[in-house]
Design an enzyme around this catalytic site. Structure first.
Site, PDB file in Angstrom:
ATOM      1  N   HIS A 193       1.259  -1.374  -0.456  1.00  0.00           N
ATOM      2  CA  HIS A 193      -0.127  -0.085  -0.203  1.00  0.00           C
ATOM      3  C   HIS A 193       0.520   1.402   0.274  1.00  0.00           C
ATOM      4  CE1 HIS A 193      -4.490  -1.632   1.131  1.00  0.00           C
ATOM      5  NE2 HIS A 193      -3.607  -3.075   1.783  1.00  0.00           N
ATOM      6  N   LYS A 239      -8.490  13.551   4.528  1.00  0.00           N
ATOM      7  CA  LYS A 239      -7.194  12.730   4.886  1.00  0.00           C
ATOM      8  C   LYS A 239      -6.980  12.645   6.395  1.00  0.00           C
ATOM      9  CE  LYS A 239      -6.560  13.385  -0.142  1.00  0.00           C
ATOM     10  NZ  LYS A 239      -6.582  12.452  -0.609  1.00  0.00           N
ATOM     11  N   ARG A 240      -5.648  11.454   5.887  1.00  0.00           N
ATOM     12  CA  ARG A 240      -4.509  12.129   6.828  1.00  0.00           C
ATOM     13  C   ARG A 240      -4.270  13.086   6.694  1.00  0.00           C
ATOM     14  NH1 ARG A 240      -4.415   8.026  11.264  1.00  0.00           N
ATOM     15  NH2 ARG A 240      -2.741   9.103  12.465  1.00  0.00           N
ATOM     16  N   LYS A 283       0.506  14.371   1.649  1.00  0.00           N
ATOM     17  CA  LYS A 283      -0.775  14.845   0.631  1.00  0.00           C
ATOM     18  C   LYS A 283      -0.787  16.138   0.508  1.00  0.00           C
ATOM     19  CE  LYS A 283      -2.719  10.900   3.701  1.00  0.00           C
ATOM     20  NZ  LYS A 283      -3.179   9.885   2.882  1.00  0.00           N
ATOM     21  N   THR A 335      -8.547   6.560  -2.405  1.00  0.00           N
ATOM     22  CA  THR A 335     -10.266   6.304  -1.753  1.00  0.00           C
ATOM     23  C   THR A 335     -10.895   7.067  -2.280  1.00  0.00           C
ATOM     24  OG1 THR A 335      -9.787   4.892   0.317  1.00  0.00           O
ATOM     25  CG2 THR A 335      -9.459   4.137  -1.810  1.00  0.00           C
ATOM     26  N   LYS A 385     -14.857   8.663  -3.142  1.00  0.00           N
ATOM     27  CA  LYS A 385     -16.185   8.836  -3.007  1.00  0.00           C
ATOM     28  C   LYS A 385     -16.612  10.403  -3.283  1.00  0.00           C
ATOM     29  CE  LYS A 385     -14.010   5.920   0.920  1.00  0.00           C
ATOM     30  NZ  LYS A 385     -14.223   5.959   1.852  1.00  0.00           N
TER      31      LYS A 385
HETATM   32  O1  DL6 Z   1      -4.793   0.902  -0.380  1.00  0.00           O
HETATM   33  C1  DL6 Z   1      -5.489   1.636   0.658  1.00  0.00           C
HETATM   34  C2  DL6 Z   1      -5.059   2.812   1.277  1.00  0.00           C
HETATM   35  C3  DL6 Z   1      -4.178   3.839  -0.150  1.00  0.00           C
HETATM   36  O2  DL6 Z   1      -5.599   4.141  -0.799  1.00  0.00           O
HETATM   37  C4  DL6 Z   1      -3.776   4.935   0.295  1.00  0.00           C
HETATM   38  O3  DL6 Z   1      -3.094   5.346  -1.109  1.00  0.00           O
HETATM   39  C5  DL6 Z   1      -2.381   4.631   1.107  1.00  0.00           C
HETATM   40  O4  DL6 Z   1      -1.531   5.957   1.261  1.00  0.00           O
HETATM   41  C6  DL6 Z   1      -2.471   3.487   1.795  1.00  0.00           C
HETATM   42  N1  DL6 Z   1      -1.509   3.076   2.317  1.00  0.00           N
HETATM   43  C7  DL6 Z   1      -1.381   3.283   3.972  1.00  0.00           C
HETATM   44  C8  DL6 Z   1       0.538   2.665   3.714  1.00  0.00           C
HETATM   45  N2  DL6 Z   1       0.609   1.956   5.355  1.00  0.00           N
HETATM   46  N3  DL6 Z   1       0.583   2.328   6.482  1.00  0.00           N
HETATM   47  N4  DL6 Z   1       1.530   2.019   6.861  1.00  0.00           N
HETATM   48  O5  DL6 Z   1      -1.858   3.339   4.928  1.00  0.00           O
HETATM   49  O6  DL6 Z   1      -3.096   2.837   1.302  1.00  0.00           O
END
Ligand code: DL6
Length: 819
Positions: A363, A554-555, A560, A662, A666
């Site tokens: 991811h 988002k976080r 980002k 994601t 949405k």
């Molecule tokens: O695949 C789900 C999501 C993606 O949509 C995001 O772009 C990506 O940043 C996120 N990845 C994580 C990686 N992890 N850790 N710890 O959260 O996955």
């Protein structure tokens, strides 16, 4: 409305009696003393009775049919509130609303009583939740395995603009009505100790783990209710408890803490979700969480497999285990250990089974998120596992030697063990070597995994590295959260679109229909009003719904680039005050984001946005044209209000950094137009909607890499662009922090002296220009409506049902089994 088995079975009087029973016997309330919360809890329990029955029936059916299943292992499942969503899936929303109404209760109000189970950080955990929904909706046999955290992701509030974290006791004191304790599934999990060799009864030299302690894993099942069918799959969450007896003798001696020491220690394992997104902290307790999760889950998979009368040799034919990122990687040596040490299989046989059982999803490409564990730590906590990892690596290195003889550089790069003053285990390498499939989460990301992250692995294991583009469930993210739009869609394309999102393409032909455009935009207006009401009630800020609602949720992370958004806001502020020729359509910039508690710059960005918001929202000189709203404690239930209300969706990460995203999907499904970089799934969204219906800006992945290689100098952009300079320099003044100049300067410092690692300055000018284009285009409401409708109509690819079908057909080789 779905007409599934559960709707047909619904007996209103019996349901009301069950609610009454739980109100009195479970929650000790009468009609007179019951609060909205006790009504919600009693209703939830009555509903859970229905779903638990179907969960057990599904389990029995799948075992009898010897169905091949996927086991989705994830440290995070950001499921959000279950009640409303489950009512929709069960097809009982209207029935239950009516039943509760007759009992004097309003369903919508009761649903607000539910706390979000926030058992995840962000995209990765929410994806796991969407995937479970899609597995159940399409009846692909599945079990989700996670952890039963006592505290979910922290609750966020702002004190003088700064993030403050508080614990999230999501279950409340009453417990969560949907969860069912499964004491019969408890597992013992061993830890620490040493490994010894011995000769077995056949004279064979063997190894075994002699653990120093153990804890107990207790299973809680949450029901994942299939939409429009009877299947209910378990989301099985493990809670860690002590299995050492309470020491009455120590208690009687006055040693109250000592008496409960092991319980306190064991309880820590599943006490709290680590609040890091895309960042690995390497804490020992986290490794313990990961192993505890894997040990319980693998043991449960083997229990199910055996209970159904299957031989261990057939494991990989009937079970596949999907690792959601590297967090559950330790499941690989755990299965190898069990196969060799308990089932007494030789290495080759064990490896044959294990390597055909596991698949891994990557991811992220961010180096700080790629997990490594210190060999010493694994050695201490899990000595037998470390031994097995070494053996996997030893055999793998021989393979590398055959392919690249004498090439130590490639060996160093691919080795599972990273050499250095402290040797580390690279979990992603362990995954690629030990699984039958590795997938990225969007086409671009998967290409970069092959090209930049694992090129040699791709050469060594042709075909193993592949792509499955993410998706989101249209049940929660359109039908449930946007009832107005859902009704409109159903009217035009029929009401089976939530389970067949391809049908939504039928809206395309109404994109130019003036009457439809009007109704579509009226729904958007209602949704904006719903959000504006929430903001006024909860934050005391009044908003104009004729303004453009521009949302970034988002976080909080530098990649980002919430600070790029902020710089544009500062530029607008500057122009409104200093450029008499400048005009703009009123716009509200919304943010929702939690920062990891230890991430200082992310917290500084939150502070800066809040301070800018305070000023611009109350500055009469701006004539109400510019508003900034930072929604506190962003979570799934707030996302359900925010997505439907957006005109503009901010997807502005540095190209190559956001694996997929994601939220972008949405927003677009709900008719927001994206302003975004060529990153993650934005690329495929553009392919679907066409370039004219999305606002793409910024450097491409290769341009980012080239600029960095050439030596990126943020000052060059700063000196060349007076608007950028004006925006940046505002951060050094006390314009937003009266009397305290420099309080926001950390961001400016990071972008200039800090080298601007995510190329905010390089993309600023194009971002501003693209925002101006949006401003101009929004003024033509007919064209805007057309584009928004097309965004909804052309998003079917991004249903998580499609993602799950891709996994099922291309990776898991799974067939649906209906109940
Ligand atoms: O695949 C789900 C999501 C993606 O949509 C995001 O772009 C990506 O940043 C996120 N990845 C994580 C990686 N992890 N850790 N710890 O959260 O996955």
């Amino acid at each position: 409305m779905p007409k599934n088995g559960q709707t047909q079975q619904f007996n209103k009087a019996a349901f009301q009696a069950a609610v009454e029973k739980h109100l009195t016997t479970t929650y000790a309330s009468t009609d007179e003393t019951a609060t909205a919360r006790s009504w919600y809890l009693a209703m939830g329990k009555a509903l859970a009775e229905i779903s638990t029955g179907n969960l057990l029936a599904t389990e029995k059916n799948l075992a009898e049919q010897k169905a091949r299943s996927v086991n989705y292992l994830s440290l995070e499942f950001l499921i959000g509130r279950l009640t409303g969503n489950n009512l929709i899936s069960m097809g009982l929303y209207e029935n239950v609303a009516e039943a509760m109404e007759e009992m004097g209760q309003n369903l919508t109000d009761l649903l607000e009583e539910e706390r979000d189970p926030a058992l995840g950080n962000g995209g990765l955990g929410r994806l796991a939740a969407c995937f479970m929904d899609s597995l159940a909706a399409q009846e692909y046999p599945a079990v989700g395995y996670g952890l039963h955290y006592e505290y979910g992701l922290f609750r966020q509030s702002f004190v003088d603009g700064r993030q403050v974290e508080a614990p999230d006791a999501w279950r409340g004191i009453e417990g969560y009505p949907w969860e069912v304790l499964r004491p019969e599934l408890s597992q013992e999990v061993s830890l620490y100790g040493h490994v010894e060799g011995y000769t077995d009864e056949n004279g064979v030299e063997c190894r075994r783990w002699v653990p120093a302690m153990s804890v107990e894993g207790v299973a809680w099942d949450l029901p994942i209710v299939g939409y429009d069918n009877k299947s209910v799959y378990p989301l099985r969450l493990w809670e860690c408890r002590s299995n050492a007896p309470f020491s009455l003798a120590r208690f009687n001696d006055g040693d109250y803490v000592g008496a409960q020491y092991s319980a306190l220690e064991a309880g820590n394992v599943t006490k709290v979700l680590y609040p890091n997104d895309n960042h690995d902290q390497g804490k020992a307790l986290r490794l313990m969480q990961q192993y505890f999760h894997c040990a319980c889950s693998v043991a449960d998979i083997l229990r199910r497999h055996e209970a159904a009368g299957n031989s261990i040799e057939s494991l990989s034919e009937l079970e596949t285990i999907q690792l959601n990122d590297t967090h559950p990687t330790i499941a690989i040596p755990e299965l190898m250990r069990i196969l060799m040490d308990e089932y007494k299989l030789g290495w080759e046989s064990a490896w044959e089974i294990s390597s055909k059982t596991f698949a891994y999803t990557n991811h992220t490409l961010l180096p700080e998120a790629l997990e490594t564990w210190s060999e010493a730590l694994i050695q201490q906590m899990l000595p037998r596992h470390m031994e097995i990892i070494f053996e996997i690596n030893h055999r793998f290195m021989k393979q590398v030697e055959q392919t690249w003889p004498g090439n130590n550089e490639v060996k160093r790069k691919l080795s599972i063990i990273q050499e250095g003053p402290q040797r580390m285990v690279r979990m992603a390498n362990l995954c690629v070597v030990s699984t039958y499939a590795v997938n990225g989460v969007a086409a671009l990301h998967s290409e970069l995994v092959k090209r930049d992250l694992f090129p040699e692995f791709n050469e060594l294991f042709p075909g193993r590295l592949t792509n499955v583009t993410n998706g989101v469930t249209p049940r929660r993210w359109i039908k449930y959260c946007n009832p107005g739009l859902s009704a409109l869609i159903s009217e035009k394309v029929g009401n089976d679109w939530p389970a067949n999102l391809e049908k939504i393409a039928g809206l395309e032909k109404f994109a130019d229909d003036a009457a439809f455009q009007k109704r579509y935009m009226a729904v958007k207006k209602e949704n904006k009003q719903r959000l504006a009401n929430w903001v006024e009630e909860n934050m005391g800020i009044e908003l104009d719904t004729d303004a453009i609602f521009d949302i970034q949720i988002k976080r909080l992370h530098e990649y980002k680039r919430q600070h790029l958004n902020l710089l544009n806001i500062l530029a607008l502020y500057h122009r409104l005050l200093n450029d008499p020729t400048f005009d703009m359509h009123p716009r509200v910039f919304f943010f929702g984001a939690k920062a990891a508690p230890g991430y200082a710059l992310a917290k500084d960005i939150i502070f800066a946005i809040n301070k800018v918001a305070e000023k611009v929202n109350n500055d009469p000189r701006l004539g109400g044209k510019l508003k900034v709203v930072f929604i506190p404690d962003y979570r799934v239930s707030l996302a359900e209000i925010l997505f439907p209300a957006a005109d503009v969706s901010e997807q502005i990460s540095t190209a190559g950094k956001e694996a997929s995203g994601t939220g972008n999907m949405k927003f677009a499904m709900n008719g927001a137009l994206t302003i975004g970089t060529m990153d993650g799934a934005n690329v495929e969204m553009r392919e679907e909607v066409g370039d004219e219906n999305i606002f793409i800006f910024g450097l491409l992945v290769d341009e980012v890499q080239k600029l960095k290689q050439e030596g990126y100098d943020p000052y060059r952009y700063y000196h060349a662009d007076s608007l950028l300079r004006a925006a940046m320099d505002l951060l050094e003044t006390d314009e937003f922090t009266p009397g305290n100049p420099g309080q926001l300067a950390a961001i400016r410092h990071n972008l200039l002296e800090g080298g601007d690692p995510y190329l905010v300055l390089a993309d600023f000018a194009d971002y501003v220009k693209t925002q101006e284009k949006i401003d101009a285009e929004y003024r033509d409401q007919k064209t805007w409506a057309r584009k928004a409708i097309l965004n909804t109509a052309l998003m079917s690819k991004f249903s998580s049902d499609r993602s799950i079908r891709d996994y099922a057909n291309n990776i898991w080789k799974l067939e649906p089994v209906s109940l």
